[in-house]
Design a protein around this motif. Structure first.
Motif, PDB file in Angstrom:
ATOM      1  N   THR A  23      -3.103   2.610   9.096  1.00 20.20           N
ATOM      2  CA  THR A  23      -4.338   2.236   9.789  1.00 20.20           C
ATOM      3  C   THR A  23      -4.318   2.388  11.308  1.00 20.20           C
ATOM      4  N   LEU A  33      -3.896   5.083   1.078  1.00 20.29           N
ATOM      5  CA  LEU A  33      -4.478   5.516   2.344  1.00 20.29           C
ATOM      6  C   LEU A  33      -4.013   6.924   2.683  1.00 20.29           C
ATOM      7  N   SER A  91       0.674   4.726   1.954  1.00 20.92           N
ATOM      8  CA  SER A  91       0.066   5.487   3.048  1.00 20.92           C
ATOM      9  C   SER A  91       0.770   6.836   3.145  1.00 20.92           C
ATOM     10  N   TYR A 135      -8.707   7.557   8.996  1.00 23.47           N
ATOM     11  CA  TYR A 135      -8.001   7.471   7.722  1.00 23.47           C
ATOM     12  C   TYR A 135      -8.970   7.089   6.612  1.00 23.47           C
ATOM     13  N   ASP A 188       0.812  -1.212   0.000  1.00 29.51           N
ATOM     14  CA  ASP A 188       0.000   0.000   0.000  1.00 29.51           C
ATOM     15  C   ASP A 188       0.847   1.265   0.000  1.00 29.51           C
ATOM     16  N   CYS A 217      -9.212   4.982   2.956  1.00 24.10           N
ATOM     17  CA  CYS A 217      -8.541   3.902   2.234  1.00 24.10           C
ATOM     18  C   CYS A 217      -9.269   3.624   0.924  1.00 24.10           C
TER      19      CYS A 217
END
Length: 279
Positions: free
Chosen positions: A44, A40, A11, A49, A9, A51
């Protein structure tokens, strides 16, 4: 220049996943080719947040990179949102994982004895299949137990360092025998040694445990940075023992700096100024 497909991912806050892997691989002389599994606004562990799941994008990336005739010296998987994504990753490996490719799987499933929110039994079964294809696997203790079918709680019944480490080695050895991969179990904090945290390297010939000083805090992204240094080291021609030592020294410096600056653990570590250590 060696190329590494990094499947995890992105972020924006938390200094983890792709924002950790890209600078580390770049400074170590490899080209990071990101394939984001999700985008994101923050990792998390933040209280709030956004996503955006990118499951549908994975087969598109696979097709487009195939049209380009792309090839990769390394493939590094991290955070995967669910079973459908992991099936797409199997298709990706069918195209791009060859005899000359190093596959590093960071099986993001849980920590501290608890599974993450995206965990399902189906995801675990698919992750076991992915791990069986890997050359290197970098689980924490929780993830090692899940993949090996061992009891996390049973490990923590040992009150002494020797038996605790022996129990972890048995779980790691079982995973190594099932996958034939090189295993590095991260974040080991033996009982009675609150000021030390270690990593256990297990291959088909031996086990090596090493530790560094520990401030008792768990920072976002340190596992991602650690795995990225391992991949960067292997792309550079270093063996895993050398790469582990480099990763430990790099992270120790970054964590010490972060502790002194009183940065919140959710924000990750101040690793940027220590990238020079990886040159």
């Amino acid at each position: 220049m060696k190329k590494v497909a990094v499947i995890q991912d992105l972020s924006s806050f938390g200094k983890c996943s792709l924002t950790a892997a890209i600078p580390v691989l770049s400074v170590m002389g490899a080209q990071a080719c990101p394939l984001p599994t999700a985008v994101l606004s923050a990792q998390t562990e933040y209280p709030s947040y956004f996503c955006e799941d990118l499951t549908r994008a994975i087969p598109v990336f696979t097709d487009e990179w195939s049209k380009l005739g792309a090839s990769f010296d390394g493939i590094h998987t991290g955070y995967i949102t669910g079973e459908e994504q992991i099936r797409h990753i199997f298709d990706f490996l069918e195209v791009f994982y060859t005899d000359g490719t190093l596959l590093l799987v960071d099986p993001v499933l849980g920590d501290q004895g608890k599974a993450y929110n995206h965990f399902t039994d189906g995801l675990l079964e698919q992750m076991k299949v992915l791990a069986a294809q890997a050359d290197i696997i970098t689980p924490n203790i929780t993830e090692c137990c899940l993949l090996a079918g061992s009891s996390y709680d049973a490990l923590h019944r040992f009150a002494d360092e020797k038996n605790y480490l022996k129990a972890i080695e048995e779980a790691g050895r079982q995973l190594q025998q099932e996958t034939r991969a090189e295993i590095i179990i991260t974040g080991i904090n033996p009982p009675g040694l609150q000021a030390a945290v270690g990593n256990m390297y297990i291959n088909d010939a031996h086990t090596i445990y090493s530790s560094v000083s520990y401030n008792g805090k768990s920072y976002s992204g340190t596992g991602d940075l650690f795995a990225s240094v391992l991949m960067g080291g292997r792309m550079r021609g270093m063996n895993l023992e050398q790469s582990i030592t480099l990763a430990e020294n790099f992270l120790s410096a970054a964590i010490q700096d972060t502790d002194l600056s009183e940065t919140p653990v959710v924000a990750g570590v101040n690793f940027e100024k220590y990238l020079r250590m990886l040159l």
